[in-house]
Design a protein around this motif. Structure first.
Motif, PDB file in Angstrom:
ATOM      1  N   LEU A  95      33.163  28.200  32.241  1.00  0.00           N
ATOM      2  CA  LEU A  95      34.737  27.355  31.725  1.00  0.00           C
ATOM      3  C   LEU A  95      34.830  27.316  33.120  1.00  0.00           C
ATOM      4  O   LEU A  95      35.665  26.519  32.882  1.00  0.00           O
ATOM      5  N   ALA A  96      35.048  27.860  33.796  1.00  0.00           N
ATOM      6  CA  ALA A  96      34.877  27.681  35.521  1.00  0.00           C
ATOM      7  C   ALA A  96      34.412  26.752  36.188  1.00  0.00           C
ATOM      8  O   ALA A  96      35.434  25.919  36.317  1.00  0.00           O
ATOM      9  N   GLY A  97      33.969  26.180  35.168  1.00  0.00           N
ATOM     10  CA  GLY A  97      33.277  24.971  36.210  1.00  0.00           C
ATOM     11  C   GLY A  97      33.873  24.065  35.188  1.00  0.00           C
ATOM     12  O   GLY A  97      33.364  22.982  35.667  1.00  0.00           O
ATOM     13  N   LEU A  98      33.405  23.908  34.074  1.00  0.00           N
ATOM     14  CA  LEU A  98      34.162  23.068  32.696  1.00  0.00           C
ATOM     15  C   LEU A  98      35.582  23.197  33.723  1.00  0.00           C
ATOM     16  O   LEU A  98      36.345  21.684  33.587  1.00  0.00           O
TER      17      LEU A  98
ATOM     18  N   MET B 146      43.033  44.441  32.626  1.00  0.00           N
ATOM     19  CA  MET B 146      44.129  43.690  32.588  1.00  0.00           C
ATOM     20  C   MET B 146      45.371  44.295  33.769  1.00  0.00           C
ATOM     21  O   MET B 146      46.332  43.591  32.969  1.00  0.00           O
ATOM     22  N   LEU B 147      44.881  44.459  34.202  1.00  0.00           N
ATOM     23  CA  LEU B 147      46.466  44.919  35.737  1.00  0.00           C
ATOM     24  C   LEU B 147      46.467  43.620  36.342  1.00  0.00           C
ATOM     25  O   LEU B 147      47.026  43.029  37.140  1.00  0.00           O
ATOM     26  N   ALA B 148      45.569  42.969  36.313  1.00  0.00           N
ATOM     27  CA  ALA B 148      45.409  41.332  37.476  1.00  0.00           C
ATOM     28  C   ALA B 148      46.879  40.508  36.993  1.00  0.00           C
ATOM     29  O   ALA B 148      47.332  39.863  37.794  1.00  0.00           O
TER      30      ALA B 148
ATOM     31  N   GLY C  31      43.747  32.430  36.009  1.00  0.00           N
ATOM     32  CA  GLY C  31      44.084  31.638  34.508  1.00  0.00           C
ATOM     33  C   GLY C  31      42.422  31.920  33.716  1.00  0.00           C
ATOM     34  O   GLY C  31      42.069  31.758  32.241  1.00  0.00           O
ATOM     35  N   VAL C  32      41.745  31.189  34.695  1.00  0.00           N
ATOM     36  CA  VAL C  32      39.974  30.913  34.456  1.00  0.00           C
ATOM     37  C   VAL C  32      39.305  32.379  33.560  1.00  0.00           C
ATOM     38  O   VAL C  32      38.481  31.806  32.794  1.00  0.00           O
ATOM     39  N   ALA C  33      39.025  33.159  34.414  1.00  0.00           N
ATOM     40  CA  ALA C  33      38.293  34.577  34.332  1.00  0.00           C
ATOM     41  C   ALA C  33      39.116  35.041  33.705  1.00  0.00           C
ATOM     42  O   ALA C  33      38.642  35.272  32.162  1.00  0.00           O
ATOM     43  N   GLY C  34      40.618  34.648  32.526  1.00  0.00           N
ATOM     44  CA  GLY C  34      41.434  35.952  31.825  1.00  0.00           C
ATOM     45  C   GLY C  34      40.271  34.945  30.265  1.00  0.00           C
ATOM     46  O   GLY C  34      40.418  35.550  29.039  1.00  0.00           O
ATOM     47  N   ALA C  35      40.711  33.722  30.592  1.00  0.00           N
ATOM     48  CA  ALA C  35      39.957  32.845  29.579  1.00  0.00           C
ATOM     49  C   ALA C  35      38.678  33.511  28.671  1.00  0.00           C
ATOM     50  O   ALA C  35      38.265  34.110  27.533  1.00  0.00           O
TER      51      ALA C  35
ATOM     52  N   ALA D 177      45.212  31.624  25.941  1.00  0.00           N
ATOM     53  CA  ALA D 177      46.720  32.127  26.787  1.00  0.00           C
ATOM     54  C   ALA D 177      46.845  32.004  28.262  1.00  0.00           C
ATOM     55  O   ALA D 177      47.546  31.778  29.450  1.00  0.00           O
ATOM     56  N   PRO D 178      46.011  32.735  28.763  1.00  0.00           N
ATOM     57  CA  PRO D 178      45.222  33.392  30.263  1.00  0.00           C
ATOM     58  C   PRO D 178      45.809  31.619  30.726  1.00  0.00           C
ATOM     59  O   PRO D 178      45.717  31.449  32.496  1.00  0.00           O
ATOM     60  N   PRO D 179      44.570  30.122  30.629  1.00  0.00           N
ATOM     61  CA  PRO D 179      45.130  28.976  31.506  1.00  0.00           C
ATOM     62  C   PRO D 179      46.405  29.362  31.669  1.00  0.00           C
ATOM     63  O   PRO D 179      46.817  28.266  32.501  1.00  0.00           O
TER      64      PRO D 179
END
Length: 371
Positions: free
Chosen positions: A84-87, A273-275, A313-317, A346-348
């Protein structure tokens, strides 16, 4: 099997429900402690119509090889997050202008990218959530349609295409977001108990429609920066930088507040989830501080924290995708779990708000250079 409670019973005991009491009596004779309470006895189950055995499910759980499955799921989720990060990086690179048109052009690109990501989050999240609500109100179609329109306009602008309807679409998105906030507040208030924590947790998310307004504001601001670069805008660069910095800071803080509410509902059962409730608020405070007093140290700190917020945002997805995999049925039951599990789109919103903040930071640097 060591550690398992197995009691031979007649084969008919598992074939017919009326023989269950006989099987339970056999279990009670074998394990007197099991008959001490109905709850204790209920922990055991009859299984194997042809196996003729009675076994405690707790033993099955203890003997299940769960560790390998956990490693496989973790590896798959990590690979998904990296993909997802690469995309995301590929999409940003694809729609980055070869000639952005000066430093204002770089700032406007960041705003268009932020608007595009917020629009994508709005489109996907509202489509899924409103589908879960059965689109019971025709106004529920407005959110996904607005997200699709603003996403299309932002991508067209990043590809250096001109659209005459750009300003009306972005302006309509600002209005739609405000109306959506009213609808969601009404949805919470009309439930039994009114504005209570229970309803805030499980009713329509109060802050979600703000993504439409933010996408519209950032899109309009990007267009104004383009006019500023061409010498057609009367807005001073310092005023634009201050306004965008404060709006981006508020966007990050509001997105973090909504994540804090929903992660609190999930009891913060994963330390990650704290990040999203720690780094983005720090980035928002640093950006607001840079607007008040712009120094080299403040700009560097803001850029670092904004970059970290974009990465969240990327890692959260990816983490939300893993959260779906952990639910009953996982991705094999995707049609249900994608609605019941953590929302992947949502995270993005963190990435979109952080990119807009980086654009505002670029404007602040330009304003300092011209003083």
């Amino acid at each position: 099997m060591k550690g398992a409670d197995i009691v031979p019973v007649p084969a008919s005991a598992s074939a017919s429900p009326k023989n269950v009491p006989n099987a339970c009596s056999a279990l009670a004779r074998k394990h007197p402690s099991a008959s001490s309470s109905p709850a204790r006895l209920a922990q055991f189950s009859i299984a194997g119509a042809n196996g003729s055995w009675l076994q405690a499910p707790s033993a099955l759980v203890r003997n299940r090889p769960r560790r390998l499955g956990w490693l496989v799921r973790s590896a798959a989720s990590g690979a998904g997050a990296l993909a997802l990060a690469g995309l995301s990086l590929a999409v940003v690179k694809l729609f980055r202008r070869s000639d952005p048109g000066g430093q204002s052009g770089l700032a406007s690109d960041r705003l268009y990218q932020g608007s595009a990501l917020l629009s994508f989050s709005l489109l996907a999240d509202s489509a899924l959530e409103h589908y879960r609500g059965g689109y019971s109100n025709p106004a529920m179609f407005v959110g996904p349609v607005t997200g699709l329109l603003t996403l299309s306009v932002s991508l067209f602008k990043l590809a250096r295409r001109t659209l005459p309807a750009r300003v009306p679409i972005y302006a309509a998105a600002v209005v739609v977001g405000g109306i959506g906030l009213g609808f969601h507040l009404y949805n919470v208030g009309k439930r039994e108990g009114g504005l209570s924590w229970q309803n805030v947790f499980y009713a329509a998310p109060l802050g979600a429609p703000a993504a439409a307004s933010l996408a519209g504001v950032f899109g309009l601001a990007a267009g104004e920066l383009e006019r500023m670069e061409a010498g057609l805008s009367p807005v001073p660069r310092s005023v634009a930088a201050t306004g965008l910095g404060l709006v981006s800071s508020a966007a990050l803080a509001a997105t973090s507040a909504e994540a804090a509410l929903l992660h609190f509902r999930g009891a913060f059962q994963n330390p990650f989830m704290l990040a999203p409730v720690t780094l983005p608020p720090l980035a928002a405070a640093a950006l607001a501080g840079t607007v008040v007093k712009s120094t080299r140290l403040a700009i560097t700190a803001s850029r670092t924290l904004l970059g970290a917020s974009a990465a969240i945002g990327v890692a959260g997805a990816g983490f939300h995708a893993y959260g779906i995999a952990r639910n009953m049925g996982g991705w094999r039951n995707w049609s249900q779990m994608i609605l019941q599990g953590p929302p992947i789109p949502a995270p993005p919103a963190f990435t979109g708000s952080a990119l807009a903040g980086l654009g505002a930071l670029r404007l602040l640097e330009m304003a300092d250079e011209r003083r």
